[in-house]
Scaffold this motif. Sequence first.
Motif, PDB file in Angstrom:
ATOM      1  N   ARG A  86      25.207  65.341  68.137  1.00  0.00           N
ATOM      2  CA  ARG A  86      25.173  63.956  67.648  1.00  0.00           C
ATOM      3  C   ARG A  86      26.067  63.811  66.418  1.00  0.00           C
ATOM      4  NH1 ARG A  86      19.314  63.994  68.368  1.00  0.00           N
ATOM      5  NH2 ARG A  86      19.095  63.992  66.095  1.00  0.00           N
ATOM      6  N   ASP A  87      26.019  64.794  65.550  1.00  0.00           N
ATOM      7  CA  ASP A  87      26.856  64.754  64.348  1.00  0.00           C
ATOM      8  C   ASP A  87      28.337  64.836  64.718  1.00  0.00           C
ATOM      9  OD1 ASP A  87      27.256  64.960  61.374  1.00  0.00           O
ATOM     10  OD2 ASP A  87      28.072  66.914  61.951  1.00  0.00           O
ATOM     11  N   ALA A  88      28.659  65.687  65.697  1.00  0.00           N
ATOM     12  CA  ALA A  88      30.055  65.811  66.132  1.00  0.00           C
ATOM     13  C   ALA A  88      30.553  64.507  66.743  1.00  0.00           C
ATOM     14  CB  ALA A  88      30.194  66.953  67.142  1.00  0.00           C
ATOM     15  N   LEU A  89      29.730  63.871  67.575  1.00  0.00           N
ATOM     16  CA  LEU A  89      30.102  62.589  68.165  1.00  0.00           C
ATOM     17  C   LEU A  89      30.292  61.526  67.081  1.00  0.00           C
ATOM     18  CD1 LEU A  89      27.654  62.536  71.218  1.00  0.00           C
ATOM     19  CD2 LEU A  89      30.154  62.573  71.371  1.00  0.00           C
ATOM     20  N   SER A  90      29.402  61.514  66.116  1.00  0.00           N
ATOM     21  CA  SER A  90      29.491  60.530  65.034  1.00  0.00           C
ATOM     22  C   SER A  90      30.752  60.734  64.200  1.00  0.00           C
ATOM     23  CB  SER A  90      28.251  60.623  64.131  1.00  0.00           C
ATOM     24  OG  SER A  90      27.078  60.330  64.853  1.00  0.00           O
ATOM     25  N   THR A  91      31.069  61.999  63.905  1.00  0.00           N
ATOM     26  CA  THR A  91      32.278  62.294  63.131  1.00  0.00           C
ATOM     27  C   THR A  91      33.519  61.877  63.893  1.00  0.00           C
ATOM     28  OG1 THR A  91      31.202  64.167  62.041  1.00  0.00           O
ATOM     29  CG2 THR A  91      33.607  64.130  62.004  1.00  0.00           C
ATOM     30  N   ALA A  92      33.562  62.197  65.179  1.00  0.00           N
ATOM     31  CA  ALA A  92      34.707  61.796  66.003  1.00  0.00           C
ATOM     32  C   ALA A  92      34.851  60.281  66.018  1.00  0.00           C
ATOM     33  CB  ALA A  92      34.550  62.335  67.425  1.00  0.00           C
ATOM     34  N   ALA A  93      33.726  59.584  66.173  1.00  0.00           N
ATOM     35  CA  ALA A  93      33.767  58.122  66.216  1.00  0.00           C
ATOM     36  C   ALA A  93      34.312  57.546  64.917  1.00  0.00           C
ATOM     37  CB  ALA A  93      32.371  57.567  66.497  1.00  0.00           C
ATOM     38  N   ILE A  94      33.912  58.111  63.796  1.00  0.00           N
ATOM     39  CA  ILE A  94      34.394  57.635  62.491  1.00  0.00           C
ATOM     40  C   ILE A  94      35.905  57.798  62.381  1.00  0.00           C
ATOM     41  CG2 ILE A  94      34.386  58.161  60.017  1.00  0.00           C
ATOM     42  CD1 ILE A  94      31.367  58.828  60.368  1.00  0.00           C
ATOM     43  N   LEU A  95      36.420  58.961  62.786  1.00  0.00           N
ATOM     44  CA  LEU A  95      37.850  59.232  62.659  1.00  0.00           C
ATOM     45  C   LEU A  95      38.666  58.401  63.645  1.00  0.00           C
ATOM     46  CD1 LEU A  95      37.703  63.094  62.107  1.00  0.00           C
ATOM     47  CD2 LEU A  95      38.333  61.359  60.436  1.00  0.00           C
ATOM     48  N   ILE A  96      38.165  58.226  64.855  1.00  0.00           N
ATOM     49  CA  ILE A  96      38.867  57.387  65.840  1.00  0.00           C
ATOM     50  C   ILE A  96      38.911  55.944  65.356  1.00  0.00           C
ATOM     51  CG2 ILE A  96      38.786  56.480  68.203  1.00  0.00           C
ATOM     52  CD1 ILE A  96      37.344  59.183  68.927  1.00  0.00           C
ATOM     53  N   ARG A  97      37.787  55.459  64.812  1.00  0.00           N
ATOM     54  CA  ARG A  97      37.725  54.084  64.313  1.00  0.00           C
ATOM     55  C   ARG A  97      38.663  53.886  63.126  1.00  0.00           C
ATOM     56  NH1 ARG A  97      34.078  50.533  65.830  1.00  0.00           N
ATOM     57  NH2 ARG A  97      32.709  52.185  66.617  1.00  0.00           N
ATOM     58  N   SER A  98      38.707  54.874  62.250  1.00  0.00           N
ATOM     59  CA  SER A  98      39.578  54.783  61.080  1.00  0.00           C
ATOM     60  C   SER A  98      41.043  54.702  61.497  1.00  0.00           C
ATOM     61  CB  SER A  98      39.361  56.001  60.173  1.00  0.00           C
ATOM     62  OG  SER A  98      40.276  56.006  59.099  1.00  0.00           O
ATOM     63  N   PHE A  99      41.436  55.536  62.474  1.00  0.00           N
ATOM     64  CA  PHE A  99      42.821  55.517  62.942  1.00  0.00           C
ATOM     65  C   PHE A  99      43.143  54.186  63.612  1.00  0.00           C
ATOM     66  CE2 PHE A  99      46.338  56.468  65.818  1.00  0.00           C
ATOM     67  CZ  PHE A  99      47.191  57.164  64.977  1.00  0.00           C
ATOM     68  N   ALA A 100      42.209  53.678  64.427  1.00  0.00           N
ATOM     69  CA  ALA A 100      42.428  52.403  65.112  1.00  0.00           C
ATOM     70  C   ALA A 100      42.547  51.262  64.113  1.00  0.00           C
ATOM     71  CB  ALA A 100      41.303  52.139  66.106  1.00  0.00           C
ATOM     72  N   ASN A 101      41.735  51.291  63.073  1.00  0.00           N
ATOM     73  CA  ASN A 101      41.832  50.260  62.031  1.00  0.00           C
ATOM     74  C   ASN A 101      43.220  50.249  61.411  1.00  0.00           C
ATOM     75  OD1 ASN A 101      39.400  48.666  61.623  1.00  0.00           O
ATOM     76  ND2 ASN A 101      38.366  50.576  61.166  1.00  0.00           N
ATOM     77  N   GLY A 102      43.794  51.440  61.206  1.00  0.00           N
ATOM     78  CA  GLY A 102      45.133  51.524  60.624  1.00  0.00           C
ATOM     79  C   GLY A 102      46.216  50.992  61.548  1.00  0.00           C
ATOM     80  N   GLN A 103      45.956  51.016  62.857  1.00  0.00           N
ATOM     81  CA  GLN A 103      46.934  50.509  63.829  1.00  0.00           C
ATOM     82  C   GLN A 103      46.873  49.001  64.017  1.00  0.00           C
ATOM     83  OE1 GLN A 103      45.744  52.744  67.342  1.00  0.00           O
ATOM     84  NE2 GLN A 103      47.665  53.886  67.277  1.00  0.00           N
ATOM     85  N   MET A 104      45.820  48.382  63.584  1.00  0.00           N
ATOM     86  CA  MET A 104      45.579  46.967  63.914  1.00  0.00           C
ATOM     87  C   MET A 104      46.706  46.080  63.387  1.00  0.00           C
ATOM     88  SD  MET A 104      43.330  45.047  65.446  1.00  0.00           S
ATOM     89  CE  MET A 104      42.980  43.289  65.574  1.00  0.00           C
ATOM     90  N   PRO A 105      47.367  45.314  64.277  1.00  0.00           N
ATOM     91  CA  PRO A 105      48.402  44.397  63.801  1.00  0.00           C
ATOM     92  C   PRO A 105      47.787  43.254  63.009  1.00  0.00           C
ATOM     93  CG  PRO A 105      47.995  44.060  66.142  1.00  0.00           C
ATOM     94  CD  PRO A 105      47.188  45.254  65.735  1.00  0.00           C
ATOM     95  N   ARG A 106      48.585  42.626  62.193  1.00  0.00           N
ATOM     96  CA  ARG A 106      48.086  41.579  61.297  1.00  0.00           C
ATOM     97  C   ARG A 106      48.670  40.212  61.666  1.00  0.00           C
ATOM     98  NH1 ARG A 106      45.107  45.218  60.595  1.00  0.00           N
ATOM     99  NH2 ARG A 106      44.890  46.520  58.743  1.00  0.00           N
ATOM    100  N   SER A 107      47.854  39.195  61.482  1.00  0.00           N
ATOM    101  CA  SER A 107      48.358  37.829  61.584  1.00  0.00           C
ATOM    102  C   SER A 107      49.136  37.501  60.315  1.00  0.00           C
ATOM    103  CB  SER A 107      47.198  36.842  61.737  1.00  0.00           C
ATOM    104  OG  SER A 107      46.488  37.082  62.928  1.00  0.00           O
ATOM    105  N   GLY A 108      50.127  36.638  60.433  1.00  0.00           N
ATOM    106  CA  GLY A 108      50.887  36.278  59.245  1.00  0.00           C
ATOM    107  C   GLY A 108      51.969  35.276  59.551  1.00  0.00           C
ATOM    108  N   CYS A 109      52.554  34.721  58.505  1.00  0.00           N
ATOM    109  CA  CYS A 109      53.574  33.688  58.639  1.00  0.00           C
ATOM    110  C   CYS A 109      54.627  33.896  57.556  1.00  0.00           C
ATOM    111  CB  CYS A 109      52.931  32.306  58.500  1.00  0.00           C
ATOM    112  SG  CYS A 109      54.056  30.937  58.786  1.00  0.00           S
ATOM    113  N   VAL A 110      55.894  33.697  57.925  1.00  0.00           N
ATOM    114  CA  VAL A 110      56.972  33.798  56.943  1.00  0.00           C
ATOM    115  C   VAL A 110      57.858  32.567  57.076  1.00  0.00           C
ATOM    116  CG1 VAL A 110      57.008  36.312  56.926  1.00  0.00           C
ATOM    117  CG2 VAL A 110      58.478  35.088  58.527  1.00  0.00           C
ATOM    118  N   ARG A 111      58.580  32.239  55.996  1.00  0.00           N
ATOM    119  CA  ARG A 111      59.536  31.129  56.044  1.00  0.00           C
ATOM    120  C   ARG A 111      60.875  31.711  56.475  1.00  0.00           C
ATOM    121  NH1 ARG A 111      59.485  26.104  54.260  1.00  0.00           N
ATOM    122  NH2 ARG A 111      57.543  26.407  53.152  1.00  0.00           N
ATOM    123  N   ALA A 112      61.270  31.422  57.718  1.00  0.00           N
ATOM    124  CA  ALA A 112      62.512  31.979  58.244  1.00  0.00           C
ATOM    125  C   ALA A 112      63.728  31.372  57.557  1.00  0.00           C
ATOM    126  CB  ALA A 112      62.587  31.741  59.749  1.00  0.00           C
TER     127      ALA A 112
END
Length: 429
Positions: A86-112
């Motif tokens: 259970r601890d190993a699964l939880s640790t893996a889940a934390i690290l996978i989630r952290s990496f996925a959070n870093g990949q998440m694209p962002r909404s945004g707007c710029v003045r072209a």
Amino acid sequence: MRLIRTQGRRARDAAAALAQLERRGGAALDAVLPAVQRIVKDVRRGGDRAMFRYAAKLDGLEDRARFRVTQEEMAQAWAATDAKLRDALSTAAILIRSFANGQMPRSGCVRATEGLAVGQVVRALDSVGCYVPSGRHPLPSTLLMTAIPAQVAGVGRIVAVSPKPAKETLAAAHLLGITEFYRVGGAHGVAALAYGTETLARVDKIVGPGNLYVTAAKRLVAFDCAIDMLAGPTEIVVTSERGDAAEIAADLVAQAEHDPEAVAIFVTTREELARRVMAEAKTQSKGNAVAKEALGRNGVAIVAGTVEEAREITNRLAPEHLTVDAAEDVEWVRSAGSVFVGGWSAQPLGDYISGPNHTLPTGGMARVRGGLSVNDFVKLITVQEYSAEGIAALGEKAALLGDAEGLTAHAAAIRMRVKKASRARRGRG
């Protein structure tokens, strides 16, 4: 494993062997396609009736009441799982989630430019189906790798399917809070996810690896339901000039034990190292029937003439998993699903706990895409907003492009705004 030398008398044979390795994957799907077409067609037309018929025949699901896994079953599986796991699964889940959070694209707007704002908004898919194999080995890690990026993306409905889910997989589902889990798999499971039945509502996208039947079914439904990729048997390439023979062989054997069709390749310029790796792989796979068969079928040690040639061969192979000697080697890698750097980075670590996804492109598809990521679960919707100043500056240029293409209504729609902007500006004057 067999030895291939790219230089010398057998160079022509080596070139032919390398060309065959580059063309690996895909052909095996054709052999099962007729059977898969029948199954997919049956489920698409027959819904529950057809799906349950195949589930009984192929998955051993005799009791329809067990089709949907209950929350209680998942909770009981978690409670029955060893605390260390259970601890190993939880640790893996934390690290996978952290990496996925870093990949998440962002909404945004710029003045072209003056009068024009452009940007994007990120929207999650409404629903996805996560396919978790349950044949030769239970694969709770696959549920973590497919469901967590979907959760990070904000997907509203996440459906897990597995024909005979192991206790560990159900425990992982409880850990992630999965609420919709079905005991179904194979081509009929893919068809049910793609087209829906009376019991299982369709999803927008299907992700996750599977056997030939699953992969062929994903190919068939891909125009009606999005898929991640056509993932075939696992692959490993180790490209090394100074690695430890026993450690290299250990990684080759580890990936080879997934499937008798797995591909395991060592690339080097040092024939002595290649022969030591081959001997180690033979020794280490003695008690592992699947790995032994895979290495016998698809195990190759390639001895290149130069380091540059070894690197070029590696990129031509575009492997799912690649191990290199040092961080500076990543600079020459152009095509690979996931790269492991140095002797400490055992490839199986990436299967479980590192964070980057283990659902990766095979069959050379790493030439054109990377592994599963949070980006597979979102849509990027572009946004553009003009003001009168923007239309005045760019409108006529755009209209001229419409004229050039013979699309007169395009040009007219733009010039209508140009005139309106001109009137507005005169009014202000």
